[in-house]
Design an enzyme around this catalytic site. Structure first.
Site, mmCIF file in Angstrom:
data_model
loop_
_atom_site.group_PDB
_atom_site.id
_atom_site.type_symbol
_atom_site.label_atom_id
_atom_site.label_comp_id
_atom_site.label_asym_id
_atom_site.label_seq_id
_atom_site.Cartn_x
_atom_site.Cartn_y
_atom_site.Cartn_z
ATOM 1 N N LEU A 60 0.879 -1.165 0.000
ATOM 2 C CA LEU A 60 0.000 0.000 0.000
ATOM 3 C C LEU A 60 0.912 1.209 0.000
ATOM 4 O O LEU A 60 1.913 1.231 0.730
ATOM 5 C CB LEU A 60 -0.896 0.015 1.247
ATOM 6 N N ASP A 61 0.565 2.228 -0.783
ATOM 7 C CA ASP A 61 1.453 3.380 -0.831
ATOM 8 C C ASP A 61 1.432 4.131 0.504
ATOM 9 O O ASP A 61 0.593 3.879 1.370
ATOM 10 C CB ASP A 61 1.138 4.293 -2.017
ATOM 11 N N LEU A 62 2.357 5.052 0.656
ATOM 12 C CA LEU A 62 2.575 5.726 1.929
ATOM 13 C C LEU A 62 1.317 6.405 2.461
ATOM 14 O O LEU A 62 1.051 6.390 3.667
ATOM 15 C CB LEU A 62 3.698 6.767 1.765
ATOM 16 N N SER A 72 -1.812 5.582 1.819
ATOM 17 C CA SER A 72 -2.967 4.690 1.913
ATOM 18 C C SER A 72 -2.933 3.939 3.238
ATOM 19 O O SER A 72 -1.909 3.881 3.919
ATOM 20 C CB SER A 72 -2.972 3.697 0.750
ATOM 21 N N ARG A 84 -5.559 4.920 -7.376
ATOM 22 C CA ARG A 84 -5.378 6.363 -7.533
ATOM 23 C C ARG A 84 -5.281 6.743 -9.006
ATOM 24 O O ARG A 84 -5.840 7.765 -9.441
ATOM 25 C CB ARG A 84 -4.125 6.813 -6.781
#
Length: 259
Positions: A108-110, A112, A202
Site C-alpha cells: 500500500l502506498d505511503l 494509503s 489512484r
C-alpha cells in the site's frame, strides 16, 4: 498448483534464520551450501528441508523458523516495505518484537491505509501475488466529487495509462456525498482489483477526474480488515490461513501452515 513442501533453496536458508533471502542467495553462489551431499549453485533449485540434508559450510541448517501470518491495519505514513534506507517507519516495525523475519504481501502506498498481510511463508507470498491467481483486493476510496455512471463505466471497461490497462469493478452501492474540509464534495465507492499494479486505484480515479482523498484496503483475498484498529497487528486463525493457502493455489491447505 504449487507443491507447498518444496521451496527454493534460498527460502529454506532464510527460513532457518541464518541469513536474509538475499544473503542466502549469496551463500549459494559462493558454493557454501550442499543438498544431500552435493554442492549447489542453482538458485532455482527447490528442496524439502524435512526430507533432504541441507548444510551451510558443512553444518546442518538450524531448524526452520515457525511460520507466522499476521494481519495489520496499516496507518497512513507507514511504509509497506521490510526496510527503509532513510530510517522511516515500516510495517515491520509494528510486528511483535519476537516475530521471525516477515515480509508484507504486496504494498500500500505511503498515503494509503488498511489491510496488509505479513508472513514468512515464502510459497504463500509467491502464490498470492502471482498474476495467474487474480487474488481480489477490495478498496474503499473517498474521491473528490461524485462519479457519474459514464465515468464508472470507464473503470468497468478499463483505462489505458502509459500502456498499462487498469481496471476495477466498482460496487453497486456508494455512500452519500459529504462536504470535504476545503468545501469540495466527496463521495465513497468500493473498488475490487485483481492485480497489484502500483497506485492503481489512484491512477484509475485520476483518469476519470475524481482524485482520491482517502484510500483504505478492506479485503485481500479471503482476508477481511473488519474492525481491526489502526496500527494493530493480529495473528491469523487456522481457518484464515487455510483459505489464504487455497487462494494461493497451494496443494497443502491443512493446519501444516501453523507448524
Amino acid at each position: 498448483m504449487i507443491n507447498s513442501d518444496n521451496i527454493r533453496i534460498s527460502v529454506a536458508i532464510a527460513r532457518s534464520g541464518v541469513a536474509s533471502r538475499r544473503g542466502a542467495e549469496t551463500l549459494v553462489r559462493e558454493r557454501r551450501v550442499t543438498v544431500d551431499g552435493q554442492v549447489t549453485t542453482d538458485l532455482s533449485l527447490r528442496v524439502n528441508p524435512r526430507t533432504q540434508e541441507i548444510t551451510l559450510d558443512g553444518r546442518p541448517l538450524p531448524e526452520s523458523e515457525p511460520l507466522r501470518h499476521y494481519a495489520l491495519n496499516k496507518p497512513r505514513g507507514v511504509l509497506s516495505s521490510a526496510r527503509d534506507d532513510r530510517g522511516r517507519r515500516t510495517v515491520i516495525d509494528l510486528l511483535p518484537s519476537d516475530s521471525p523475519r516477515c515480509v508484507p504481501v504486496g504494498r500500500l502506498d505511503l498515503d494509503s491505509e488498511g489491510l496488509i498481510l505479513l508472513t514468512n511463508d515464502g510459497p504463500l507470498v509467491t502464490g498470492l501475488l502471482h498474476p495467474s491467481r487474480e487474488v481480489p483486493r477490495v478498496y474503499l476510496a473517498e474521491v473528490i466529487g461524485t462519479p457519474t455512471d459514464t465515468e464508472l463505466d470507464r473503470i468497468f471497461n478499463g483505462v489505458d495509462d502509459d500502456g498499462e490497462l487498469l481496471q476495477a469493478t466498482p460496487a453497486r452501492s456508494r455512500r452519500a456525498g459529504r462536504r470535504f474540509r476545503d468545501r469540495r464534495t466527496t463521495s465513497w465507492m468500493t473498488l475490487t482489483l485483481h492485480t497489484g499494479r502500483k497506485r492503481e486505484v489512484r491512477r484509475l480515479c485520476d483518469a476519470i477526474g475524481h482524485p482520491v482523498v482517502t484510500l483504505r484496503r478492506v479485503r485481500f483475498g479471503p482476508l477481511l480488515l473488519q474492525d481491526l484498529p489502526e496500527g494493530v497487528v493480529r495473528p491469523l486463525s487456522r481457518r484464515e490461513i487455510r483459505l489464504l493457502r487455497r487462494a494461493a493455489g497451494l496443494v497443502d491447505d491443512s493446519a501444516e501452515a501453523e507448524r
